[in-house]
Design a protein around this motif. Sequence first.
Motif, short mmCIF file in Angstrom:
data_model
loop_
_atom_site.label_atom_id
_atom_site.label_comp_id
_atom_site.label_asym_id
_atom_site.label_seq_id
_atom_site.Cartn_x
_atom_site.Cartn_y
_atom_site.Cartn_z
N TRP A 285 -43.53 18.08 63.12
CA TRP A 285 -44.93 17.39 62.80
C TRP A 285 -45.50 16.60 63.98
O TRP A 285 -46.67 16.46 64.07
N LEU A 286 -44.57 15.85 64.52
CA LEU A 286 -44.98 15.00 65.56
C LEU A 286 -44.51 15.57 67.34
O LEU A 286 -43.45 16.15 67.20
N LEU A 287 -45.45 15.24 67.99
CA LEU A 287 -44.85 15.63 69.40
C LEU A 287 -43.96 14.72 70.00
O LEU A 287 -43.85 13.55 69.38
N PRO A 288 -43.24 14.91 70.90
CA PRO A 288 -42.01 14.47 71.41
C PRO A 288 -42.51 12.97 71.98
O PRO A 288 -43.67 12.84 72.74
N GLN A 289 -41.91 11.92 71.53
CA GLN A 289 -42.52 10.53 72.24
C GLN A 289 -41.57 10.29 73.48
O GLN A 289 -40.20 10.21 73.46
N ALA A 290 -42.25 9.59 74.42
CA ALA A 290 -41.60 9.27 75.47
C ALA A 290 -40.84 8.07 75.33
O ALA A 290 -41.52 7.14 74.64
N PRO A 291 -39.65 7.68 75.86
CA PRO A 291 -38.95 6.43 75.58
C PRO A 291 -39.93 5.20 75.97
O PRO A 291 -40.54 5.38 77.44
N PRO B 9 -66.55 13.93 56.08
CA PRO B 9 -67.95 13.87 57.10
C PRO B 9 -68.94 13.59 56.19
O PRO B 9 -69.15 14.42 55.30
N ALA B 10 -69.91 13.26 56.87
CA ALA B 10 -71.15 13.15 56.35
C ALA B 10 -71.98 14.33 55.89
O ALA B 10 -72.01 15.26 56.55
N GLY B 11 -72.25 14.43 54.69
CA GLY B 11 -72.90 15.78 54.03
C GLY B 11 -71.73 16.65 53.49
O GLY B 11 -72.23 17.67 52.94
N GLU B 12 -70.58 16.42 53.67
CA GLU B 12 -69.45 17.42 53.42
C GLU B 12 -68.96 17.05 51.90
O GLU B 12 -68.71 15.92 51.60
N THR B 13 -68.68 18.20 50.99
CA THR B 13 -68.34 17.95 49.69
C THR B 13 -66.87 18.64 49.51
O THR B 13 -66.13 18.20 48.63
N ARG B 14 -66.53 19.68 50.38
CA ARG B 14 -65.29 20.02 50.14
C ARG B 14 -64.22 19.12 50.63
O ARG B 14 -64.42 18.50 51.96
N VAL B 15 -62.90 18.80 50.07
CA VAL B 15 -62.18 17.83 50.23
C VAL B 15 -61.10 18.41 51.42
O VAL B 15 -60.16 17.81 51.77
N SER B 16 -61.22 19.72 51.67
CA SER B 16 -60.40 20.36 52.90
C SER B 16 -61.07 21.40 53.58
O SER B 16 -61.81 22.16 52.85
N GLN B 17 -61.12 21.20 54.71
CA GLN B 17 -61.82 22.15 55.56
C GLN B 17 -61.32 23.46 55.45
O GLN B 17 -62.16 24.36 55.63
N ASP B 18 -59.96 23.74 54.94
CA ASP B 18 -59.25 25.17 54.91
C ASP B 18 -58.61 25.19 53.54
O ASP B 18 -58.36 24.19 52.81
N ASN C 68 -59.33 14.69 59.50
CA ASN C 68 -58.75 14.41 60.78
C ASN C 68 -57.19 14.02 60.45
O ASN C 68 -56.75 12.78 60.53
N SER C 69 -56.64 14.82 59.87
CA SER C 69 -55.17 14.78 59.24
C SER C 69 -54.36 15.90 59.43
O SER C 69 -54.61 16.84 58.83
N LYS C 70 -53.28 15.78 60.22
CA LYS C 70 -52.56 16.88 60.44
C LYS C 70 -51.28 16.71 59.37
O LYS C 70 -50.06 16.27 59.76
N ASP C 71 -51.75 17.13 58.04
CA ASP C 71 -50.68 16.85 57.08
C ASP C 71 -50.23 18.32 56.62
O ASP C 71 -50.02 18.92 57.24
N SER C 72 -49.60 18.28 55.49
CA SER C 72 -49.03 19.46 55.06
C SER C 72 -49.77 20.85 55.19
O SER C 72 -49.24 21.81 55.46
N ARG C 73 -50.90 20.85 55.09
CA ARG C 73 -52.00 22.03 55.30
C ARG C 73 -51.56 22.55 56.69
O ARG C 73 -51.72 23.87 56.76
N TYR C 74 -51.59 21.58 57.64
CA TYR C 74 -51.52 22.10 59.05
C TYR C 74 -50.03 22.07 59.62
O TYR C 74 -50.03 22.34 60.91
N ASN C 75 -48.95 22.10 58.94
CA ASN C 75 -47.61 22.23 59.34
C ASN C 75 -46.91 23.49 58.59
O ASN C 75 -45.79 23.32 58.81
N THR C 76 -47.63 24.44 58.25
CA THR C 76 -47.03 25.49 57.47
C THR C 76 -46.21 26.43 58.58
O THR C 76 -45.37 27.10 57.91
N GLU C 77 -46.52 26.11 59.52
CA GLU C 77 -45.52 26.84 60.72
C GLU C 77 -44.46 26.09 61.14
O GLU C 77 -43.47 26.84 61.96
N THR C 78 -44.10 25.19 60.69
CA THR C 78 -42.92 24.33 60.91
C THR C 78 -41.67 24.53 60.25
O THR C 78 -41.98 25.46 59.18
N PHE D 208 -43.93 21.35 53.91
CA PHE D 208 -43.28 20.38 52.60
C PHE D 208 -42.63 19.47 53.34
O PHE D 208 -41.84 19.55 54.22
N VAL D 209 -42.51 18.32 52.46
CA VAL D 209 -41.70 17.00 52.97
C VAL D 209 -40.66 16.95 52.08
O VAL D 209 -40.86 16.76 50.83
#
Length: 248
Positions: free
Chosen positions: A96-102, A166-175, A195-205, A210-211
Amino acid sequence: MTDNSLPTRSNRPGTETKRKKRGVALFIRDLLVIFVVALLISFLIKTFLVRSFYIPSGSMETTLLVNDRIIVNQLEPKLIPITRGDVVVFRDPGGWLLPQAPLEQNPVVAAVDWVMAAVGLAAPDSNDHLIKRVIGLPGDHVTCCNPLGQMSVNEVPLSEPYVTLPAGETRVSQDDFDVVVPDGSLWVMGDNRYNSKDSRYNTETPGKGFVPVDNVVGRALVISWPTSRWAWLDDYPEVFQGIPTETR
């Protein structure tokens, strides 16, 4: 008459100085004892009860803003079961997260950070954790979106007042998505839905988005800093009212 009596102990030269030095030494000793006991108690509280995290991203806006500090109850899920709507902090399930530099720090700053982290007043590992809202529990069927743009859990559509769109948007998920949450896992989403990389966008992990419940550190209870943002974090039980526990 000549007084030949010996001087009392309190009148001997240097006694008063020794007494003062001993008093200072006892005072310093008591301060050290108090400090060590307070440090130990704080460490135990941080380890088993509550701890602090800061918010590194905007995925939970406007519920949580970048650099907000939160207090997390670590009794959930150890002793208190997770419920839908809880805002939870969890360790990266993998990918889910990119590697963090020390983080490079001078020894003094590093030592101060270590002490602050040990008592739960700092969270140097916040960037190694994520924070999202629980939408689906084990066994739940979570889908999106219906003709009104709503997400549904176990066929019950949700009206979500905490979501930022976003302004004018009614769908609670873009996908669109259609999932059944496996045993021992959660389906989580950010309140800032576009603007959230959550369960929807981590299905390839490895965890397929799922958490694992075992990865949950605890439930976020309150915004503790800045003081102008102080607030309890609502889990919105009315949103999830009437949803069957599971469909399978």
